[in-house]
Design an enzyme around this catalytic site. Sequence first.
Site, PDB file in Angstrom:
ATOM      1  CB  CYS A 222      38.873  -2.973  21.024  1.00 49.94           C
ATOM      2  SG  CYS A 222      37.218  -2.970  20.316  1.00 49.94           S
TER       3      CYS A 222
ATOM      4  N   GLY B 275      34.863   3.135  21.307  1.00 50.90           N
ATOM      5  CA  GLY B 275      35.274   3.429  22.674  1.00 50.90           C
ATOM      6  C   GLY B 275      36.644   4.060  22.786  1.00 50.90           C
TER       7      GLY B 275
END
Length: 354
Positions: free
Chosen positions: A104, A274
């Site tokens: 993440c 991201g």
Amino acid sequence: MERALAVPWVPPHDPRTPALSVVDMHTGGEPLRIVLEGCPEVVGPTLLAKRRYMRQHLDYVRRRLMFEPRGHRDMYGAILVPSELPDAHLGVLFLHNEGYSSMCGHAVLALGRFALDFGLVPPPAPGALEACVNIHCPCGLVTAFVACEGGRSRGPVRFHSVPAFALVTDLTVDVPGHGKVVVDIAYGGAFYAFVSAEKFGLNVCSAKTRDLVDAASAVTEAVKAQFKIHHPDSEELAFMYGTILTDGKDTYSEEPTTNICVFADEQVDRSPTGSGVTARIALQYHKGLVQLNQSRAFKSSATGSVFTGKAVREAKCGDFKAVTVEVSGQAHYMGTASFIVEDDDPLKDGFLLK
């Protein structure tokens, strides 16, 4: 990981009743709930083993923190654990509405700030403008670089990814209600399908979120049913995490390109994502659309927040030609909270509205 973290005040309660204390942050609008105290020990010799143990024995902690009434369908969380890697400052397990992610990016950006400010890494040298934080994610070791002043973080953070690569391009899948759709699949710590929203008659910048979610989810389910995901390092990383709908602007430009990520159980990322930026840069590099150290800006259609990404060096992942990607963004603190979990609360383990 050995320093005792400051815990928020807990309302009066039976001391035998567990309480969960957290720090809430966000990166580009996407929340991150970091557990300070209250999670039982997560057992396992490796981080992936700890992830399995968490799923099998402690999943109620995830439900209590992510689900209503303490959380919501799109809440995201992190539990910090020791790492077996000698270079790691901390290990992390990522939580979402369906389970446990392998990577993440928005969380790594926030955890970089958190680790520096909460003393989980050695203090930077006097006058240093950036601190290095090595975070062991389930996908591997990721390095965050935290802008700082006087030993404290300032907000901007960048990270260097695990090797990211294009798994398959121009894959045709049969998407119910939409016919045959051509997608690309790439890995940035997690696997995503990429397709222009225009293929579904949608404008990613202006369409209703529900319509984008329905289209992205249909693609994800079609890929899961029709294509076998493989990762050269571990089958535990070989799963389809979600679909990213784009504006189709993959050719290099100084203007931001917009996307929206729908992952897990129709969870919508408020940030540009991201790990999705990582995978999209790897895909564009694979296609010759960007060069090394050529930065692109990625904009979230949900909030307008922006991450930047660039391939900083070539790498390998098994037999795949890969790149290490640098992703930059801004993380923010929101506050702390303590949640009491009372045994007689019929909703103590949380719920999600369908």
